[in-house]
Design an enzyme around this catalytic site. Structure first.
Site, PDB file in Angstrom:
ATOM      1  CB  CYS A  99      -0.986  -0.001   1.159  1.00 57.88           C
ATOM      2  SG  CYS A  99      -0.253  -0.237   2.780  1.00 57.88           S
ATOM      3  CE  LYS A 174      -3.516  -4.362   7.991  1.00 59.06           C
ATOM      4  NZ  LYS A 174      -2.369  -4.110   7.118  1.00 59.06           N
ATOM      5  NE  ARG A 196      -5.304  -0.429   3.643  1.00 65.71           N
ATOM      6  CZ  ARG A 196      -4.789   0.313   2.659  1.00 65.71           C
ATOM      7  NH1 ARG A 196      -5.119   0.087   1.405  1.00 65.71           N
ATOM      8  NH2 ARG A 196      -3.936   1.290   2.951  1.00 65.71           N
ATOM      9  CE  LYS A 227      -2.452  -2.961  11.623  1.00 63.53           C
ATOM     10  NZ  LYS A 227      -1.680  -2.848  10.434  1.00 63.53           N
TER      11      LYS A 227
END
Ligand code: PBG
Length: 308
Positions: A99, A174, A196, A227
């Site tokens: 990214c 994540k 995302r 996360k």
């Protein structure tokens, strides 16, 4: 509960511009460093007793192939080499993603002219980046693209390249979170279109997180990650109990910035609130905590009779 400094991993942003240390919008106390600025700062944190860092690259030159992340003189690889030359015992984790290197800001290579992920090209690019960082001397590769198959692809690329000892920290669980804003300012990596949600996990779904962790373990990771940390303490706890596998939690940028904004507005005592937050993350079951607070904590322990 006492949390040893050995359990903290401190994130750094390294950039190829000349400015040694540049402030970042909405991210108080965190900077983009040149390699020299970074080496200076690492010297300080190392003297304070921190011994693990996680590196992110920030580049002006972006290309949708992600090439600047793995070409020969890329900034992260250079930084790793210099860190390892000066601080051989420092444990270096290198984030591997696309990214910050693609113009569109997505964590994948897209099929040209479309918004569709090119899986093969993505895994090939991530493997090249991982290999470049392993060659530079990274101890841990930390793939964060959430591309299906990324751990298998990277593990086999590392093995083929004779980097069997280079370990992998999987960003296994994540989530597609609202807590990444300051990081995206730091890495200049916000997606140009869309979001995302196609590859990061849905935060209402616990099971998918556990499934991803299980997959990463089966694919050969050496440690898994949850996360963000604070809204996901249940996931940390369940993952730890279920898999009994080394686990890191990422106390992400907006979780950190909230503490700082609260301090600025005098709504809490910084040292006490950080102790409470990090204790909860450790109590939930994380072995390691990636946190932007680590530098302050180490400073306070050394100079102000602080304990955590
Ligand atoms: C993406 C990546 C992100 C973070 C680390 N790697 C966020 C994103 O999805 O844009 C966030 C870390 C933080 O907020 O501190 N590769």
């Amino acid at each position: 509960m006492a949390i040893s400094l050995n359990r903290f991993i401190y994130p750094y942003f390294v950039t190829s511009t000349k400015v040694a240390k540049a402030e970042i919008q909405s991210f108080p106390g965190v900077y983009r460093f040149s390699i020299n600025g970074l080496l200076n700062d690492i010297k300080k944190i190392n003297a304070l007793g921190l011994n693990k860092v996680l590196l992110f690259g920030v580049l002006d030159y972006k290309h949708n192939s992600g090439i600047s992340a793995y070409k020969k003189d890329n900034i992260v690889a250079k930084a790793i080499e210099e860190i390892k030359a000066k601080f051989p015992s420092l444990v270096v984790f290198a984030d591997v993603c696309l990214c910050a290197y693609t113009k569109h800001g997505h964590c994948a290579i897209l099929k040209s002219g479309t918004r569709e992920i090119d899986k093969k090209a993505t895994l090939a690019a991530l493997s090249k980046i991982a290999l470049a960082y392993a060659q530079a001397g990274a101890d841990w590769i930390a793939p964060s693209a959430m591309a299906n198959g990324q751990v298998l692809a990277i593990r086999s690329a590392l093995d083929r390249g004779n980097f069997r000892k280079t370990k992998i920290l999987g960003y296994s669980a994540k989530f597609n979170s609202n807590f990444y804003g300051p990081f995206r300012n730091a890495a200049n990596s916000a997606p140009e279109f869309g979001d995302r949600s196609g590859y990061q996990l849905d935060y209402s779904n616990r099971q998918i997180a556990l499934k991803k962790i299980k997959e990463d373990i089966a694919s050969g990771v050496d440690m898994v990650m949850v996360k963000p940390a604070l809204s996901y303490l249940d996931v940390i706890k369940e993952a730890k109990q279920k898999f009994k596998f080394p686990l890191a939690a990422y106390n992400v940028s907006a979780e950190y910035a909230l503490v700082k904004y609260g301090v600025k507005n005098k709504i809490w005592n910084e040292k006490k609130v950080i102790r409470e937050i990090l204790t909860s993350i450790a109590r939930a079951g994380s072995d390691y905590i990636i946190t932007y607070h680590a530098k302050d904590i180490a400073k306070w322990i050394k100079k102000e009779n602080y304990s955590i």
